[in-house]
Structure formats: structure tokens, C-alpha cells
Scaffold this motif. Structure first.
Motif, short mmCIF file in Angstrom:
data_model
loop_
_atom_site.label_atom_id
_atom_site.label_comp_id
_atom_site.label_asym_id
_atom_site.label_seq_id
_atom_site.Cartn_x
_atom_site.Cartn_y
_atom_site.Cartn_z
N HIS A 161 48.41 -0.53 65.59
CA HIS A 161 49.57 -0.35 66.46
C HIS A 161 50.60 0.63 65.91
O HIS A 161 51.17 1.42 66.67
N ALA A 162 50.85 0.59 64.60
CA ALA A 162 51.80 1.54 64.01
C ALA A 162 51.27 2.96 64.15
O ALA A 162 52.04 3.89 64.44
N THR A 163 49.97 3.13 63.97
CA THR A 163 49.36 4.46 64.13
C THR A 163 49.51 4.95 65.57
O THR A 163 49.84 6.11 65.81
N GLN A 164 49.29 4.06 66.53
CA GLN A 164 49.45 4.43 67.94
C GLN A 164 50.89 4.83 68.24
O GLN A 164 51.13 5.81 68.95
N LEU A 165 51.84 4.08 67.69
CA LEU A 165 53.25 4.42 67.88
C LEU A 165 53.56 5.78 67.27
O LEU A 165 54.24 6.61 67.89
N HIS A 166 53.05 6.02 66.09
CA HIS A 166 53.28 7.30 65.42
C HIS A 166 52.74 8.46 66.26
O HIS A 166 53.43 9.48 66.43
N HIS A 167 51.55 8.30 66.78
CA HIS A 167 50.97 9.35 67.63
C HIS A 167 51.78 9.53 68.91
O HIS A 167 51.99 10.67 69.35
#
Length: 122
Positions: free
Chosen positions: A96-102
């Protein structure tokens, strides 16, 4: 974008980058090393603080960010830490953090450009 928002987005970028670094260590490191698991939990608290700094208007313009879930997780880690579900923490760290970052990468790039441009102005 004003300088304050740009600065807060750069802080958010730093937090998300640190979370990504922890995710690269893998779930086994999270499970074996208390320092890694605590670092993950701390960074999720920091993520909430970074988003809060951006303000309610900014959050309202980003309805795709699951703000209530993020804030709820922060509250659980900070106040009810005996009931933390490591599977949920790891899912946030790894996915989820990776998705938010993208999702925010263009806005973060604009923030960095804004701040860099301001540094160049006499």
C-alpha cells in the motif's frame, strides 16, 4: 504549489522511500528483527503525520488516499499496540505504501522542482 505544501510533499517522499527500503528487507527480516518491525511501525506513524501536515484541503483533493484507514492504523500502533496485526502492517509496508508513492510521484516531482527553483531565485 506553494512552498509549504512542496516541503511537506518532500517529507512524505522521504517517509515513503524509507518504508520502501524496509520492504526490500523482506517479511522475514520484519518477523526476526524487532528493530525492523518497530521501524516499519514508526514509519507508518510518520506517514500519518506527513499527510496531516498537508492539511484537510489537500486530503480532500485526494479522495483516493484511504485517510481514515491510515489514521486508524496510526492510532492502533501508537495507543493499542498490543493488538497490532503484523500481517496488516506488512501489507501496508510492502504494497500500500508503494502504491501511494506511485500515485503521488508526479506531485512529489513537482514539489521538488518548486523547491529547487525557489533555491535558484535570488
Amino acid at each position: 504549489m506553494d512552498d509549504r505544501t512542496a516541503e511537506y510533499l518532500v517529507y512524505l517522499d522521504a517517509t515513503l522511500t524509507e518504508i520502501a527500503g524496509l520492504a526490500r528487507r523482506g517479511r522475514d527480516a520484519y518477523d526476526r528483527d524487532i528493530a525492523v518491525s518497530r521501524a516499519c511501525q514508526y514509519n507508518l506513524i510518520r506517514l500519518t503525520a506527513d499527510l496531516e501536515r498537508l492539511g484537510s484541503d489537500w486530503l480532500a483533493h485526494h479522495p483516493d488516499i484511504p485517510w481514515r484507514l491510515i489514521k486508524g492504523m496510526r492510532n492502533r500502533i501508537a495507543h493499542d499496540y498490543l493488538t497490532i496485526d503484523d500481517d496488516i502492517i506488512w501489507a501496508v509496508v510492502e504494497h500500500h505504501a508503494t502504491q501511494l508513492h506511485h500515485a503521488l510521484e508526479n506531485e512529489i516531482a513537482t514539489a521538488k522542482t518548486t523547491l529547487h527553483t525557489d533555491e535558484q531565485t535570488p
